[in-house]
Design an enzyme around this catalytic site. Structure first.
Site, PDB file in Angstrom:
ATOM      1  N   HIS A 198       0.795  -1.340   0.030  1.00  0.00           N
ATOM      2  CA  HIS A 198       0.032  -0.066   0.021  1.00  0.00           C
ATOM      3  C   HIS A 198       0.957   1.320  -0.009  1.00  0.00           C
ATOM      4  O   HIS A 198       1.783   1.485   0.866  1.00  0.00           O
ATOM      5  CB  HIS A 198      -0.891  -0.140   1.460  1.00  0.00           C
ATOM      6  CG  HIS A 198      -1.861  -1.111   1.367  1.00  0.00           C
ATOM      7  ND1 HIS A 198      -3.016  -1.150   1.175  1.00  0.00           N
ATOM      8  CD2 HIS A 198      -1.545  -2.494   1.812  1.00  0.00           C
ATOM      9  CE1 HIS A 198      -3.573  -2.358   1.336  1.00  0.00           C
ATOM     10  NE2 HIS A 198      -2.715  -3.358   1.662  1.00  0.00           N
TER      11      HIS A 198
ATOM     12  N   HIS B 190      -8.819  -8.043  -0.608  1.00  0.00           N
ATOM     13  CA  HIS B 190      -8.168  -8.572   0.799  1.00  0.00           C
ATOM     14  C   HIS B 190      -9.324  -9.427   1.337  1.00  0.00           C
ATOM     15  O   HIS B 190     -10.382  -9.031   1.923  1.00  0.00           O
ATOM     16  CB  HIS B 190      -8.024  -7.191   1.708  1.00  0.00           C
ATOM     17  CG  HIS B 190      -6.808  -6.685   1.333  1.00  0.00           C
ATOM     18  ND1 HIS B 190      -6.376  -5.692   0.442  1.00  0.00           N
ATOM     19  CD2 HIS B 190      -5.470  -6.189   2.408  1.00  0.00           C
ATOM     20  CE1 HIS B 190      -5.273  -5.200   0.336  1.00  0.00           C
ATOM     21  NE2 HIS B 190      -4.764  -5.511   1.707  1.00  0.00           N
TER      22      HIS B 190
ATOM     23  N   GLU C  40      -8.061 -12.491   5.268  1.00  0.00           N
ATOM     24  CA  GLU C  40      -7.234 -12.120   6.455  1.00  0.00           C
ATOM     25  C   GLU C  40      -7.809 -12.054   7.719  1.00  0.00           C
ATOM     26  O   GLU C  40      -7.513 -12.688   8.693  1.00  0.00           O
ATOM     27  CB  GLU C  40      -6.728 -10.646   5.878  1.00  0.00           C
ATOM     28  CG  GLU C  40      -5.635 -10.077   6.885  1.00  0.00           C
ATOM     29  CD  GLU C  40      -5.526  -8.452   6.433  1.00  0.00           C
ATOM     30  OE1 GLU C  40      -6.603  -7.904   5.920  1.00  0.00           O
ATOM     31  OE2 GLU C  40      -4.442  -8.171   6.834  1.00  0.00           O
TER      32      GLU C  40
ATOM     33  N   ASP D 233       2.685  -3.250   4.133  1.00  0.00           N
ATOM     34  CA  ASP D 233       2.967  -1.786   4.725  1.00  0.00           C
ATOM     35  C   ASP D 233       4.213  -1.679   5.335  1.00  0.00           C
ATOM     36  O   ASP D 233       4.155  -1.546   6.250  1.00  0.00           O
ATOM     37  CB  ASP D 233       1.701  -1.553   5.469  1.00  0.00           C
ATOM     38  CG  ASP D 233       0.417  -1.852   5.160  1.00  0.00           C
ATOM     39  OD1 ASP D 233      -0.299  -0.919   4.465  1.00  0.00           O
ATOM     40  OD2 ASP D 233      -0.110  -2.718   5.259  1.00  0.00           O
TER      41      ASP D 233
END
Ligand code: ADE
Ligand code: ZN
Length: 342
Positions: A27, A203, A206, A284
């Site tokens: 991201h 996503h 998760e 990230d």
């Protein structure tokens, strides 16, 4: 470079850092340097709630992480801020050995603060171009919708995406929590994205069950982001493996956010062993204080993978990328040329 180098475990000359790599799950906002966040907060006089911005990057759950993600987003106000964000992400990516990256940006977090779409897009476009010119990291963008806002805002973003440069915007994704969301609502988003020539990923699996992966597979998803819980549904796993629907796995992110108890407990090795087309990613990097090179080292050490296995994992990312076949061949030729290693 960025990430406080003291926290990077892969040395600057380690073979896995020097290996030219592809990353498919990262991201841009999750790549914001603490120092940059501090400078932008001061410049725009935005209160971020901590004296040392590095203190933002501590959390034990996805919910806490997403709160910090929102705070970091709040300092991004102008095209110049988004430009700097994308440019620095390219510089840090280059240090991690990344040559090609398909990178998320999350407009929902900015639009809700009144930042016009054009402000972020203009800045990102400029930062991506300058980052590629200066550091050789080629970046293509994926527009991530904010899943908790559900279908309406996602479809509005798709309308905007329709008019964007397809050399740069290649896909539509979805991030944030899965909790309480029936992912079947996104089926029309997937269909319309495909209609207008965009690839899709989401996503799922998760902080939510394998059932969410099932719903996105049923909707024709091109790639599954995370998919950590895939093996909990053996029939679904069989389909994902048979159809070679790629997974963009982020094991250290999952360990950091308590999705798995530890790296050793992560299903990465088991999913690979089962035949999944699985790729390795940082998610990230500044938020977790490790980059893709560190992730490669950690996974090699945790699962006792030799160098050739790590090369094969990187090659899976070329296969799973949304480059066309001739670009994939070019990348493979470049990657097999040892002169490319810095
Ligand atoms: N946004 C940024 N990173 C994310 C993650 N790991 N899960 C969901 N949303 C995210
Ligand atoms: Zn992610």
């Amino acid at each position: 470079m960025t990430l406080d180098s003291a926290s990077l475990t892969a040395a600057s000359d380690s073979p896995l850092r020097l290996m030219p790599k592809v990353e498919l799950h990262c991201h841009v906002e999750g790549s914001a340097r603490a120092q940059t966040v501090a400078e932008l907060a001061a410049h725009h006089q935005i209160e971020i709630g901590v004296d040392d911005p590095a203190d933002l990057y501590h959390y034990e759950s996805l919910a806490e992480f997403l709160a910090a993600f929102g705070t970091v987003c709040s300092v991004l106000q102008t095209p110049q801020d988004f430009h700097r964000l994308a440019y620095e992400a390219a510089e840090d990516g280059a240090y991690a050995g990344i040559k090609y990256r398909e990178m998320f940006f999350s407009p929902g977090f900015h639009l809700e603060r009144g930042i016009p779409f054009d402000v972020m897009w203009q800045g990102l476009v400029a930062g991506v171009a300058e980052g590629e010119a200066d550091f050789g990291t080629r970046t293509r963008l994926i527009l991530d919708v904010d899943k908790p806002k559900l279908l309406g805002p996602a479809m509005a973003l798709l309308e905007i995406a329709r008019g964007l440069d397809r050399d740069l915007l290649i896909g539509i994704g979805g991030d944030s929590t899965e909790r309480g969301i029936d992912h079947r609502v996104f089926a029309p988003l997937m269909a319309e994205a495909h209609n207008i020539g965009l690839k899709t990923c989401f996503h799922v699996g998760e902080d939510g069950p394998a059932e969410n992966i099932r719903h996105m597979v049923d909707a024709g998803i091109d790639r599954i982001d995370h998919g950590t819980r895939l093996l909990e549904d053996p029939e679904l796993a069989r389909q994902v493996i048979d159809e070679q629907i790629p997974l963009t796995s982020c094991p250290s992110s999952n360990a950091a956010l308590g999705i798995v108890d530890s790296l050793a407990d992560h299903p990465f090795a088991a999913q690979r062993e089962a035949g999944a087309l699985i790729t390795l990613n940082s998610d990230d990097p500044t938020f977790f204080q490790f980059d893709l090179a560190d992730e490669y080292e950690r996974i090699a050490a945790t699962f006792d993978f030799d160098h050739d296995t790590m090369v094969a994992i990187n090659d899976a990312a070329i296969t799973a990328s949304w480059l066309d076949d001739s670009d994939k061949a070019v990348l493979r030729a470049e990657f097999s040329n040892p002169d490319l290693a810095r």
